[in-house]
Design a protein around this motif. Sequence first.
Motif, PDB file in Angstrom:
ATOM      1  N   PRO A 130     -21.314   3.050 -22.899  1.00  0.00           N
ATOM      2  CA  PRO A 130     -21.170   1.960 -21.931  1.00  0.00           C
ATOM      3  C   PRO A 130     -21.628   2.367 -20.530  1.00  0.00           C
ATOM      4  N   GLY A 131     -22.339   1.447 -19.875  1.00  0.00           N
ATOM      5  CA  GLY A 131     -22.806   1.727 -18.524  1.00  0.00           C
ATOM      6  C   GLY A 131     -21.667   2.017 -17.573  1.00  0.00           C
ATOM      7  N   ARG A 132     -20.516   1.343 -17.794  1.00  0.00           N
ATOM      8  CA  ARG A 132     -19.360   1.583 -16.941  1.00  0.00           C
ATOM      9  C   ARG A 132     -18.897   3.036 -17.046  1.00  0.00           C
ATOM     10  N   ALA A 133     -18.986   3.613 -18.247  1.00  0.00           N
ATOM     11  CA  ALA A 133     -18.568   5.004 -18.430  1.00  0.00           C
ATOM     12  C   ALA A 133     -19.505   5.959 -17.700  1.00  0.00           C
ATOM     13  N   VAL A 134     -20.811   5.661 -17.734  1.00  0.00           N
ATOM     14  CA  VAL A 134     -21.779   6.507 -17.041  1.00  0.00           C
ATOM     15  C   VAL A 134     -21.562   6.439 -15.531  1.00  0.00           C
ATOM     16  N   VAL A 135     -21.394   5.214 -15.005  1.00  0.00           N
ATOM     17  CA  VAL A 135     -21.147   5.062 -13.567  1.00  0.00           C
ATOM     18  C   VAL A 135     -19.848   5.759 -13.177  1.00  0.00           C
ATOM     19  N   GLY A 136     -18.830   5.636 -14.028  1.00  0.00           N
ATOM     20  CA  GLY A 136     -17.561   6.293 -13.746  1.00  0.00           C
ATOM     21  C   GLY A 136     -17.675   7.804 -13.703  1.00  0.00           C
ATOM     22  N   TRP A 187     -28.832  15.507 -15.121  1.00  0.00           N
ATOM     23  CA  TRP A 187     -29.227  16.740 -15.805  1.00  0.00           C
ATOM     24  C   TRP A 187     -28.563  16.895 -17.166  1.00  0.00           C
ATOM     25  N   ALA A 188     -27.279  16.536 -17.252  1.00  0.00           N
ATOM     26  CA  ALA A 188     -26.538  16.755 -18.502  1.00  0.00           C
ATOM     27  C   ALA A 188     -27.066  15.920 -19.646  1.00  0.00           C
ATOM     28  N   SER A 189     -27.832  14.877 -19.341  1.00  0.00           N
ATOM     29  CA  SER A 189     -28.319  13.986 -20.398  1.00  0.00           C
ATOM     30  C   SER A 189     -29.547  14.522 -21.116  1.00  0.00           C
ATOM     31  N   GLY A 190     -30.259  15.469 -20.510  1.00  0.00           N
ATOM     32  CA  GLY A 190     -31.541  15.888 -21.061  1.00  0.00           C
ATOM     33  C   GLY A 190     -31.490  16.382 -22.489  1.00  0.00           C
ATOM     34  N   ASP A 191     -30.549  17.295 -22.783  1.00  0.00           N
ATOM     35  CA  ASP A 191     -30.494  17.889 -24.115  1.00  0.00           C
ATOM     36  C   ASP A 191     -29.883  16.958 -25.157  1.00  0.00           C
ATOM     37  N   VAL A 192     -29.304  15.835 -24.728  1.00  0.00           N
ATOM     38  CA  VAL A 192     -28.776  14.873 -25.695  1.00  0.00           C
ATOM     39  C   VAL A 192     -29.905  14.311 -26.553  1.00  0.00           C
ATOM     40  N   PHE A 193     -31.054  14.044 -25.933  1.00  0.00           N
ATOM     41  CA  PHE A 193     -32.192  13.482 -26.673  1.00  0.00           C
ATOM     42  C   PHE A 193     -32.635  14.432 -27.780  1.00  0.00           C
ATOM     43  N   ALA A 198     -18.591  14.715 -24.645  1.00  0.00           N
ATOM     44  CA  ALA A 198     -19.018  15.988 -24.058  1.00  0.00           C
ATOM     45  C   ALA A 198     -20.085  15.751 -22.988  1.00  0.00           C
ATOM     46  N   MET A 199     -21.010  14.833 -23.264  1.00  0.00           N
ATOM     47  CA  MET A 199     -22.060  14.523 -22.302  1.00  0.00           C
ATOM     48  C   MET A 199     -21.485  13.888 -21.032  1.00  0.00           C
ATOM     49  N   LEU A 200     -20.516  12.966 -21.181  1.00  0.00           N
ATOM     50  CA  LEU A 200     -19.922  12.316 -20.011  1.00  0.00           C
ATOM     51  C   LEU A 200     -19.133  13.317 -19.163  1.00  0.00           C
ATOM     52  N   ARG A 201     -18.407  14.219 -19.819  1.00  0.00           N
ATOM     53  CA  ARG A 201     -17.673  15.231 -19.059  1.00  0.00           C
ATOM     54  C   ARG A 201     -18.635  16.148 -18.314  1.00  0.00           C
ATOM     55  N   ALA A 202     -19.718  16.546 -18.985  1.00  0.00           N
ATOM     56  CA  ALA A 202     -20.710  17.404 -18.331  1.00  0.00           C
ATOM     57  C   ALA A 202     -21.372  16.686 -17.162  1.00  0.00           C
ATOM     58  N   SER A 255     -28.000  24.385 -19.029  1.00  0.00           N
ATOM     59  CA  SER A 255     -29.048  24.177 -20.030  1.00  0.00           C
ATOM     60  C   SER A 255     -29.091  25.297 -21.052  1.00  0.00           C
ATOM     61  N   GLY A 256     -28.668  26.495 -20.623  1.00  0.00           N
ATOM     62  CA  GLY A 256     -28.695  27.621 -21.538  1.00  0.00           C
ATOM     63  C   GLY A 256     -27.791  27.449 -22.746  1.00  0.00           C
ATOM     64  N   LEU A 257     -26.779  26.579 -22.641  1.00  0.00           N
ATOM     65  CA  LEU A 257     -25.877  26.385 -23.773  1.00  0.00           C
ATOM     66  C   LEU A 257     -25.751  24.929 -24.196  1.00  0.00           C
ATOM     67  N   ALA A 258     -26.369  23.991 -23.438  1.00  0.00           N
ATOM     68  CA  ALA A 258     -26.164  22.563 -23.698  1.00  0.00           C
ATOM     69  C   ALA A 258     -26.629  22.152 -25.088  1.00  0.00           C
ATOM     70  N   LEU A 259     -27.832  22.581 -25.483  1.00  0.00           N
ATOM     71  CA  LEU A 259     -28.357  22.149 -26.775  1.00  0.00           C
ATOM     72  C   LEU A 259     -27.487  22.661 -27.915  1.00  0.00           C
TER      73      LEU A 259
END
Length: 513
Positions: free
Chosen positions: A418-424, A351-357, A295-299, A274-278
Amino acid sequence: MEPPLAKETPRSLAKSSAHGFLWNGLAWGSNRIILLGLTLVLARILTPQDFGLVTAAVTIIAMLDAALDLGVGASVVADQQRGITHRIRTAFTLNVVVSTVVAATGALLSPLIAALFDAREHTGLFALIFLYPLFRGCAQVNDSVLKRDLRFRRRTVIGLLRAVVRVAVTLPLALTTGGAISIAIGIVVSEFVAMIVLWWLVPVRPTTRLDRSTVSGLLRFGGQVAVIRMLGSFRGYFDYFVVGAMISTTALGFYGMAYKLPELVIENTLWIFSGLALSAYSRARDVGQHVMHQAMLRATRLLALYGLAAGTALAVVSRDAVPVLFSEQWNQAVVPMMLISISLGVMSIAWASGDVFAAVGRPGTLIKLELPATVLMIVAFLFAADYGLIGVASVHLVFNVVHCLLRLILLHRLTKVPGRAVVGAVLPGILVAATTAVVGFGVRGLLPSGALSSLLILSAVCAVTVVGATLLFARPAVTDVRDALGSRRGGPDPAAADTSASPDNAKTQEGNS
């Protein structure tokens, strides 16, 4: 005049992000390892009630911590503008005012807070601990400037200094004066030293000219971020509040100790991210929306893999880790530690999705989930108090499972990933954790409890299983780490070289930002 900024590219972004994560990790990791060593010593000197009293006091200020900068620190990072401008001086001034008000109000209310935890004779401790939000809040904008500029090496030095000062102050006091006050003084003094160093590294003068446009610009974005962080902080600490106020401060001591290892191993890693995500997401957004999504999917893949594996391994070893590391007087923390470890592992998935918003300018979208979720969690914790520490920890686990699922659904709808990418991205972590649980708990059933030999054997078994399962189920995560570290060693990025000299790529410099 500031030189123009080079346009960020995927490769240069990966390089700066990996570099920042390593330095941020060194800061947090070194800090927490030092403090864990201090805890191991204090656990044999002080009582569960002493730890419970300090945890109760810290719980109150932790709930307020997210609101200390009104979200303006996040605004400073997201803006990605340079220098110490009037906008940053305004943010600093707002922080000083808010922190002073919070600290003064907390000190005045300390008798009521102490009574809430049935600790009226320790009112002074609660008043003292409210110096922490004063010192921390007065330096949050300075720290945000370091984050904005990806100057994580300096943040590493500050983190280490904070930890060393806390040990140097707390340990002699615990050995002489004793009691909860020794821990509280160490916390306050270490934060004061950190504030002074941050002021020295990032000198910011307060301003007496708080023009409406600058303040409203900071609060319009930062206010939504602050609400999200306050709700998250409230959820993160409300279980402490319930245990301390509705069960006992001694029980809170056990519950807080149950958090020590999961917090060190899992939660601190998430906060490092979180210290560097945003900053990273904001820069990736400037390159292209698809770059930010990738970047979000890799994180997500990396954090889910790490968090679930670490949480499962800690659940396996907790039976032996508590008596061996903290002493047998803390055995009531074993089962809560198992549940909390798995709970924090589940929390890492989303967790990685939080700073995307925040990075896409839609932090308010997340409030639609966080507000009702917080209300439901409060109600559940209040009912769970009747079932003791295990009941409270169980609510924590169930909530994180449901919350994680809903947050990923909301992310999918916002970003159209895509939901498939998130599940993957999540599935490899689940498979590695399941394999670790089967092997680890199977071996644990064959070993005596509470023995150092059992702890060492189980730790080795879990480590080998995680590595083997990762190579089997999660090779893309290994590739991501290898590529990120490889980009740090690589040569110049041709894309960056082609665009960095162009004045069209310079960031706009606004006089009041």
